[in-house]
Design a protein around this motif. Structure first.
Motif, PDB file in Angstrom:
ATOM      1  N   SER A 258       1.722   3.721   6.687  1.00 40.18           N
ATOM      2  CA  SER A 258       0.987   2.494   7.001  1.00 40.18           C
ATOM      3  C   SER A 258       1.139   2.126   8.473  1.00 40.18           C
ATOM      4  O   SER A 258       0.169   1.725   9.136  1.00 40.18           O
ATOM      5  CB  SER A 258       1.484   1.339   6.128  1.00 40.18           C
ATOM      6  OG  SER A 258       1.216   1.591   4.766  1.00 40.18           O
ATOM      7  N   LYS A 261      -1.059   4.392  10.577  1.00 37.54           N
ATOM      8  CA  LYS A 261      -2.473   3.993  10.503  1.00 37.54           C
ATOM      9  C   LYS A 261      -2.742   2.781  11.392  1.00 37.54           C
ATOM     10  O   LYS A 261      -3.751   2.725  12.100  1.00 37.54           O
ATOM     11  CB  LYS A 261      -2.847   3.680   9.057  1.00 37.54           C
ATOM     12  CG  LYS A 261      -2.908   4.894   8.147  1.00 37.54           C
ATOM     13  CD  LYS A 261      -3.228   4.484   6.711  1.00 37.54           C
ATOM     14  CE  LYS A 261      -3.221   5.676   5.776  1.00 37.54           C
ATOM     15  NZ  LYS A 261      -3.463   5.279   4.363  1.00 37.54           N
ATOM     16  N   LYS A 262      -1.840   1.814  11.368  1.00 36.66           N
ATOM     17  CA  LYS A 262      -2.014   0.617  12.190  1.00 36.66           C
ATOM     18  C   LYS A 262      -1.985   0.951  13.667  1.00 36.66           C
ATOM     19  O   LYS A 262      -2.580   0.247  14.488  1.00 36.66           O
ATOM     20  CB  LYS A 262      -0.920  -0.407  11.854  1.00 36.66           C
ATOM     21  CG  LYS A 262      -1.076  -1.053  10.481  1.00 36.66           C
ATOM     22  CD  LYS A 262       0.052  -2.035  10.202  1.00 36.66           C
ATOM     23  CE  LYS A 262      -0.088  -2.654   8.817  1.00 36.66           C
ATOM     24  NZ  LYS A 262       1.036  -3.575   8.504  1.00 36.66           N
ATOM     25  N   GLN A 313       1.924   3.959  -4.150  1.00 33.87           N
ATOM     26  CA  GLN A 313       1.541   5.202  -3.476  1.00 33.87           C
ATOM     27  C   GLN A 313       2.251   6.411  -4.075  1.00 33.87           C
ATOM     28  O   GLN A 313       2.804   7.273  -3.391  1.00 33.87           O
ATOM     29  CB  GLN A 313       1.816   5.096  -1.979  1.00 33.87           C
ATOM     30  CG  GLN A 313       0.910   4.081  -1.289  1.00 33.87           C
ATOM     31  CD  GLN A 313       0.981   4.186   0.212  1.00 33.87           C
ATOM     32  OE1 GLN A 313       0.998   5.273   0.773  1.00 33.87           O
ATOM     33  NE2 GLN A 313       1.024   3.042   0.879  1.00 33.87           N
ATOM     34  N   ASN A 480       1.727  12.175   2.406  1.00 36.36           N
ATOM     35  CA  ASN A 480       1.113  11.680   3.634  1.00 36.36           C
ATOM     36  C   ASN A 480       1.534  12.536   4.818  1.00 36.36           C
ATOM     37  O   ASN A 480       2.718  12.872   4.965  1.00 36.36           O
ATOM     38  CB  ASN A 480       1.554  10.235   3.914  1.00 36.36           C
ATOM     39  CG  ASN A 480       1.215   9.280   2.788  1.00 36.36           C
ATOM     40  OD1 ASN A 480       0.088   9.218   2.326  1.00 36.36           O
ATOM     41  ND2 ASN A 480       2.210   8.520   2.338  1.00 36.36           N
TER      42      ASN A 480
END
Length: 505
Positions: A258, A261-262, A313, A480
């Motif tokens: 996460s 991605k940010k 997830q 991921n």
């Protein structure tokens, strides 16, 4: 390099900053030449591979060795065997005889012939080597013979429908070189027929492969090679991809994915077939008591683990032999903490939980969650975090009392891969010896194909998971990985497979 077998990363070694500098590239500026056909791709793993010998190694270091060493049979996107690889055709002459045709004119990178004799030798090593990780799958094979340069005949003692499927996870090694070097020597500098060749290593720091200019296949490398480094801390793997010190960072837990991605970094998230399972040893205390095995199975809440640790997830999975994503077992165990506590009573049985430190995403938190659930039920829990290679050796050597937690990866996408691997008395784990399981597994293999054997696999799953409580399936991994903005062409396959040949930067 059409299909690479599953990725399951291994053992933990810290990554020094100097190790990254050896990868090439400018960590400060992040400047690299775009689409440079000679560029080295810098891939960051969660841990150092335990061994690069595909005969004795668990299918955990394939992300590295599968760049050099190729499977006998390739697979397509639906995981079905194809005829595009080293073996180009096969037929079942009768119920117990298989004939395989080997692609002519192929050589290993050291000049040895990759012919039928090499295929027969690799299959024999796979069946007979004491430390072979696939040994249990080949116990029914009676003879292996190279009848000419391009033909191998395999005879089984009883009918076995999945021989061709099994060859998709057998990697071809050069007979003379392997015999000369032995397992450890081969692993130190592996030789194969693949699109890359050995480039060297710096102990504890990195492993490199480089483009094979003489590769026989169409899928030639479009980069100069790959350098693999490792960092067992997820935060470090995130920091290194953010700083452009690496081109690909594998195995990012949800929080780091996460954050990446940010930060504008491309992250790919894929539900895999890799399944985390708790194995209960029914041959030793305390789980030689069926009542305590049931208590442990009822105490563990897989849905709570997925929600609490992975924030959704990961995918809760209550089955053992449903090997493909989306498949569910007909029967399963639902958590019931109150009944678990009732079954344990006041005995306070001691349980050891063995797990591979730094092997899988959040594995320590998962092990602690399992242990916490058992403690609430009345068990007295202790933890044994060890490196993956040592855990595998202890499991194979029947030296893990209590619970071991690790991944089941269906390298071969038919249910027998888990049935023969885990359920049989002579299996990888051997944690649930039972003549009924042995007989039913053998009967399933005698069917014409996996579809015909499906009812038997459902019965096997019910006996092992629901009736005997030897196995507590937990969840499927959502994997991921992140790539730098200028890195393209990483191909992540359906069974945690990675093809680097089209990767550029």
């Amino acid at each position: 390099m059409r299909s690479r077998r599953p990725l399951a990363l291994v053992a933990a070694v810290a990554l020094a900053a100097t190790g990254l500098a050896a990868c090439g590239g400018d960590a400060d500026s992040g400047t690299t030449a775009k689409s440079d056909p000679n560029a080295t791709i810098r891939a960051l793993l969660a841990a150092q591979p335990a061994t690069l010998d595909p005969i004795v190694g668990a299918r955990s270091a394939q992300i590295v060795w599968a760049t050099i060493i190729e499977p006998l049979i390739t697979t397509d996107d639906k995981l079905a065997p194809t005829k595009n690889g080293l073996i180009t055709d096969w037929s079942r002459t009768d119920n117990t005889t298989w004939t395989f045709k080997v692609r002519p004119g192929i050589s290993f990178s050291n000049g040895e012939k990759a012919d039928a004799a090499a295929v027969a030798n690799t299959l024999t090593l796979t069946r007979d080597a004491a430390a072979s990780q696939l040994k249990s799958y080949f116990t029914n094979v009676a003879t292996i013979e190279a009848t000419d340069d391009t033909t191998v005949t395999v005879k089984t003692k009883t009918p076995q429908y999945n021989i061709a499927d099994l060859l998709t996870t057998v990697y071809l090694v050069p007979p003379a070189y392997y015999k000369e070097k032995g397992s450890e020597g081969f692993a130190a500098a592996p030789i194969g027929t693949g699109p890359y060749v050995w480039g060297g290593s710096n102990a504890g720091r990195d492993i490199s492969v480089k483009k094979n200019p003489d590769y026989w296949g169409e899928n030639k490398a479009t980069n100069g090679g790959i350098t693999f480094t490792w960092a067992n801390e997820a935060a470090q793997r995130l920091a290194l991809i953010q700083s452009k010190s690496v081109d690909i960072s594998f195995d990012l837990p949800p929080a780091q994915a996460s954050a990446a991605k940010k930060a504008g970094i491309e992250v790919v998230s894929t539900e895999t077939a890799m399944k985390i399972i708790a194995f209960l040893d029914s041959t030793k205390a305390p789980f030689n008591d069926p009542k305590l095995r049931e208590a442990a199975a009822l105490a563990i809440d897989r849905d709570a683990i997925v929600k609490g640790i992975f924030d959704g997830q990961a995918v809760a999975d209550a089955g053992l032999l449903n090997v493909k994503p989306g498949e569910k077992p007909a029967k399963s165990v639902t958590a019931d903490p109150n009944k678990a506590k009732e079954l344990v009573g006041s005995s306070a049985p001691a349980v050891q939980i063995h797990y591979p430190a730094a092997q899988y995403t959040n594995i320590e938190e998962v092990s602690q969650a399992v242990g916490g659930a058992l403690e609430k039920a009345g068990f007295k829990v202790s933890y044994v975090p060890i490196d993956y290679g040592t855990l595998v050796k202890r499991v194979v050597g029947r030296q893990v009392p209590g619970i071991s937690i690790f991944a089941g990866v269906p390298n071969v996408a038919v249910p027998d891969f888990f049935a023969s691997g885990f359920l049989k008395t002579k299996s990888i784990t051997g944690n649930c010896p039972d003549p009924q399981l042995d007989e039913l597994t053998a009967k399933a293999l005698e069917q014409s194909d996996a579809a015909a054997a499906a009812p038997m696999y459902e019965q096997l799953n019910t006996i092992g998971v629901v009736d005997k409580h030897c196995y507590v399936p937990l969840y499927r991994q959502i994997f991921n990985y992140a790539t730098a903005n200028n890195t393209k062409g990483v191909v992540f396959g359906p069974l945690n497979t990675v093809d680097f040949t089209k990767t550029t930067r």
